[in-house]
Design an enzyme around this catalytic site. Sequence first.
Site, PDB file in Angstrom:
ATOM      1  N   HIS A 122      32.578  47.059 -18.478  1.00  0.00           N
ATOM      2  CA  HIS A 122      31.443  47.577 -17.711  1.00  0.00           C
ATOM      3  C   HIS A 122      31.794  48.922 -17.058  1.00  0.00           C
ATOM      4  O   HIS A 122      31.048  49.902 -17.165  1.00  0.00           O
ATOM      5  CB  HIS A 122      31.036  46.537 -16.659  1.00  0.00           C
ATOM      6  CG  HIS A 122      29.936  46.992 -15.758  1.00  0.00           C
ATOM      7  ND1 HIS A 122      28.634  47.126 -16.169  1.00  0.00           N
ATOM      8  CD2 HIS A 122      29.954  47.374 -14.449  1.00  0.00           C
ATOM      9  CE1 HIS A 122      27.886  47.555 -15.166  1.00  0.00           C
ATOM     10  NE2 HIS A 122      28.668  47.715 -14.106  1.00  0.00           N
TER      11      HIS A 122
ATOM     12  N   ARG B 255      17.778  24.428  -5.602  1.00  0.00           N
ATOM     13  CA  ARG B 255      17.054  25.534  -4.929  1.00  0.00           C
ATOM     14  C   ARG B 255      17.906  26.307  -3.922  1.00  0.00           C
ATOM     15  O   ARG B 255      17.395  26.997  -3.046  1.00  0.00           O
ATOM     16  CB  ARG B 255      15.780  25.034  -4.256  1.00  0.00           C
ATOM     17  CG  ARG B 255      14.837  24.341  -5.228  1.00  0.00           C
ATOM     18  CD  ARG B 255      13.430  24.225  -4.678  1.00  0.00           C
ATOM     19  NE  ARG B 255      12.581  23.586  -5.654  1.00  0.00           N
ATOM     20  CZ  ARG B 255      12.397  22.273  -5.747  1.00  0.00           C
ATOM     21  NH1 ARG B 255      12.988  21.460  -4.896  1.00  0.00           N
ATOM     22  NH2 ARG B 255      11.607  21.778  -6.671  1.00  0.00           N
TER      23      ARG B 255
ATOM     24  N   ARG C 269      18.730  51.493  -2.925  1.00  0.00           N
ATOM     25  CA  ARG C 269      19.751  50.708  -3.626  1.00  0.00           C
ATOM     26  C   ARG C 269      19.878  51.130  -5.091  1.00  0.00           C
ATOM     27  O   ARG C 269      20.953  50.992  -5.683  1.00  0.00           O
ATOM     28  CB  ARG C 269      19.453  49.198  -3.508  1.00  0.00           C
ATOM     29  CG  ARG C 269      20.576  48.383  -4.108  1.00  0.00           C
ATOM     30  CD  ARG C 269      20.557  46.920  -3.726  1.00  0.00           C
ATOM     31  NE  ARG C 269      21.669  46.244  -4.371  1.00  0.00           N
ATOM     32  CZ  ARG C 269      22.048  45.018  -4.119  1.00  0.00           C
ATOM     33  NH1 ARG C 269      21.411  44.302  -3.209  1.00  0.00           N
ATOM     34  NH2 ARG C 269      23.067  44.485  -4.754  1.00  0.00           N
TER      35      ARG C 269
ATOM     36  N   GLU D  89      33.537  52.455 -10.598  1.00  0.00           N
ATOM     37  CA  GLU D  89      32.549  52.147  -9.543  1.00  0.00           C
ATOM     38  C   GLU D  89      32.970  52.799  -8.219  1.00  0.00           C
ATOM     39  O   GLU D  89      32.132  53.211  -7.418  1.00  0.00           O
ATOM     40  CB  GLU D  89      32.384  50.626  -9.355  1.00  0.00           C
ATOM     41  CG  GLU D  89      31.903  49.873 -10.609  1.00  0.00           C
ATOM     42  CD  GLU D  89      30.398  49.944 -10.873  1.00  0.00           C
ATOM     43  OE1 GLU D  89      29.691  50.738 -10.234  1.00  0.00           O
ATOM     44  OE2 GLU D  89      29.921  49.185 -11.758  1.00  0.00           O
TER      45      GLU D  89
ATOM     46  N   ASN E 155      23.134  52.626  -9.025  1.00  0.00           N
ATOM     47  CA  ASN E 155      23.128  52.490 -10.488  1.00  0.00           C
ATOM     48  C   ASN E 155      23.418  53.793 -11.214  1.00  0.00           C
ATOM     49  O   ASN E 155      23.095  53.924 -12.401  1.00  0.00           O
ATOM     50  CB  ASN E 155      21.769  51.949 -10.951  1.00  0.00           C
ATOM     51  CG  ASN E 155      21.605  50.505 -10.550  1.00  0.00           C
ATOM     52  OD1 ASN E 155      22.544  49.735 -10.622  1.00  0.00           O
ATOM     53  ND2 ASN E 155      20.414  50.158 -10.103  1.00  0.00           N
TER      54      ASN E 155
ATOM     55  N   LYS F  24      28.472  50.224   0.395  1.00  0.00           N
ATOM     56  CA  LYS F  24      27.546  49.277  -0.249  1.00  0.00           C
ATOM     57  C   LYS F  24      26.826  48.442   0.804  1.00  0.00           C
ATOM     58  O   LYS F  24      25.615  48.199   0.695  1.00  0.00           O
ATOM     59  CB  LYS F  24      28.286  48.385  -1.248  1.00  0.00           C
ATOM     60  CG  LYS F  24      27.319  47.420  -1.935  1.00  0.00           C
ATOM     61  CD  LYS F  24      27.581  47.172  -3.367  1.00  0.00           C
ATOM     62  CE  LYS F  24      26.464  46.347  -3.981  1.00  0.00           C
ATOM     63  NZ  LYS F  24      26.773  45.813  -5.277  1.00  0.00           N
TER      64      LYS F  24
ATOM     65  N   GLU G 123      16.329  46.412  -3.751  1.00  0.00           N
ATOM     66  CA  GLU G 123      16.201  47.601  -4.600  1.00  0.00           C
ATOM     67  C   GLU G 123      14.771  48.105  -4.742  1.00  0.00           C
ATOM     68  O   GLU G 123      14.274  48.327  -5.845  1.00  0.00           O
ATOM     69  CB  GLU G 123      16.831  47.320  -5.973  1.00  0.00           C
ATOM     70  CG  GLU G 123      17.234  48.610  -6.683  1.00  0.00           C
ATOM     71  CD  GLU G 123      18.111  48.387  -7.903  1.00  0.00           C
ATOM     72  OE1 GLU G 123      19.148  47.727  -7.774  1.00  0.00           O
ATOM     73  OE2 GLU G 123      17.745  48.874  -8.963  1.00  0.00           O
TER      74      GLU G 123
ATOM     75  N   HIS H 227      24.672  50.512 -19.557  1.00  0.00           N
ATOM     76  CA  HIS H 227      24.173  49.225 -20.076  1.00  0.00           C
ATOM     77  C   HIS H 227      23.791  49.357 -21.549  1.00  0.00           C
ATOM     78  O   HIS H 227      23.952  48.417 -22.326  1.00  0.00           O
ATOM     79  CB  HIS H 227      22.972  48.737 -19.261  1.00  0.00           C
ATOM     80  CG  HIS H 227      23.349  48.209 -17.904  1.00  0.00           C
ATOM     81  ND1 HIS H 227      22.427  47.976 -16.911  1.00  0.00           N
ATOM     82  CD2 HIS H 227      24.537  47.859 -17.380  1.00  0.00           C
ATOM     83  CE1 HIS H 227      23.033  47.523 -15.832  1.00  0.00           C
ATOM     84  NE2 HIS H 227      24.321  47.445 -16.095  1.00  0.00           N
TER      85      HIS H 227
ATOM     86  N   HIS I 273      24.474  53.696 -14.841  1.00  0.00           N
ATOM     87  CA  HIS I 273      24.341  52.330 -15.352  1.00  0.00           C
ATOM     88  C   HIS I 273      23.312  52.200 -16.476  1.00  0.00           C
ATOM     89  O   HIS I 273      23.462  51.360 -17.354  1.00  0.00           O
ATOM     90  CB  HIS I 273      23.998  51.363 -14.215  1.00  0.00           C
ATOM     91  CG  HIS I 273      25.180  51.030 -13.340  1.00  0.00           C
ATOM     92  ND1 HIS I 273      25.920  51.987 -12.691  1.00  0.00           N
ATOM     93  CD2 HIS I 273      25.758  49.844 -13.017  1.00  0.00           C
ATOM     94  CE1 HIS I 273      26.899  51.407 -12.003  1.00  0.00           C
ATOM     95  NE2 HIS I 273      26.826  50.104 -12.181  1.00  0.00           N
TER      96      HIS I 273
ATOM     97  N   LYS J 140      23.464  40.555  -5.777  1.00  0.00           N
ATOM     98  CA  LYS J 140      22.862  40.546  -7.120  1.00  0.00           C
ATOM     99  C   LYS J 140      23.612  39.527  -7.966  1.00  0.00           C
ATOM    100  O   LYS J 140      24.838  39.587  -8.077  1.00  0.00           O
ATOM    101  CB  LYS J 140      22.989  41.920  -7.782  1.00  0.00           C
ATOM    102  CG  LYS J 140      21.915  42.897  -7.374  1.00  0.00           C
ATOM    103  CD  LYS J 140      21.965  44.118  -8.263  1.00  0.00           C
ATOM    104  CE  LYS J 140      20.919  45.135  -7.849  1.00  0.00           C
ATOM    105  NZ  LYS J 140      21.050  46.383  -8.624  1.00  0.00           N
TER     106      LYS J 140
END
Length: 362
Positions: A263, A119, A239, A183, A243, A225, A235, A250, A246, A141
Amino acid sequence: MLCVNVELQERRYPILIGSGLLQDERSYPIKHGDRVMIVTNPTVAQFYLDTVIYALEKRGCVVDHVLLPDGEKYKTLESLNLIFTALLQGNHGRDTTIIALGGGVIGDIAGFAAASYQRGVRLIQIPTTLLSQVDSSVGGKTAVNHELGKNMIGAFYQPSMVIIDTLTLNTLPKREVNAGLAEVIKYGAILDYEFFEWLEQHIDELVALHPEALQHCISRCCQIKADVVARDETEKGDRALLNLGHTFGHAIETHLGYGNWLHGEAVSTGMMMAAALSEELGDISIADVSRLEKLLARANLPTVSPDTMQPEDYLPHMMRDKKVLAGKLRLVLLKSLGQAYVANDTDHTLVLNAIRCCTQTD
Ligand code: NAD
Ligand code: GLY
């Protein structure tokens, strides 16, 4: 050495940026007797694993490591399980620290392992690619891919420190350096026009890894960032701007099979699609779309769709994006260079037109 802080109250953490930090045992927030599990892959291990182990052992730390297979196609639950097995076989408890030593793939998988092992255990990110230094190691993330979608299984889980040693970039293949620059350019395009102009002046130095330009660039990206994450950790708002490109990108990564386009390469073409759509909607000017295209091209990045992908291939993938709400596509678009916004429910015909604008014709 520079230090940028991510201001998240009791979970505030520093990002150290400097040259030669890995070999300096004072870089690590570790005490005598602490236990550590380094997660890395054979490519990165051959250059940096011994250096990190040596520095940690000098601090009196008990060090284990686990090697995952290298590559985006191994960003899977199976790789995650290799970490859990190594932790359990080594009798690691909640007081263990996981160190992610590698690029964004290692950082995202090891981060998810830290979020979920017993956990939650402490996490230190040591990013070794430009992309992971300016983006993925910061902000918490973590995820693995599913064959139906990228980063679909994961958690928000912040590290307790990020250690960026810019010397590690000297062993990085050029194609990976360029992918990281996608990026970098993204930050200028979405939130910082001055930085975008600085990039126009210094992109050749960054491609050639000039130390001063690199240090300035990495710290500026981390600061942007860090500010966004401090405002909107999970997000719910701003935030999402990170993206840009993206959702299109993706789709490219998933459609081609993970790892075929990097990427950053997919994000580069995705940013051009977002810019073309923004222009179609009457926001950004054609001149600014062309500035973005030129900057990406100077970083040796693709700006058109892969030739094996048809415009119609995009939307089914895009509709699985994590920003989709109530079945409606939400896309990050540009009002101008340096100013992004989230557009709700954009007409699919316009989206398809923008994709067609960035499709090779011969
Ligand atoms: P990567 O982790 O696959 O690394 C690229 C290649 O470089 C790999 O082969 C790696 O082994 C090798 N490598 C790493 N460091 C090296 C070094 N110093 N010298 C030589 N080789 C080295 O790719 P990446 O571009 O770092 O990361 C991409 C991943 O990051 C994607 O999975 C993407 O989804 C994720 N990502 C996550 C976030 C986030 O916020 N968590 C943000 C952006 C991207
Ligand atoms: N790379 C996007 C984010 O961290 O939110």
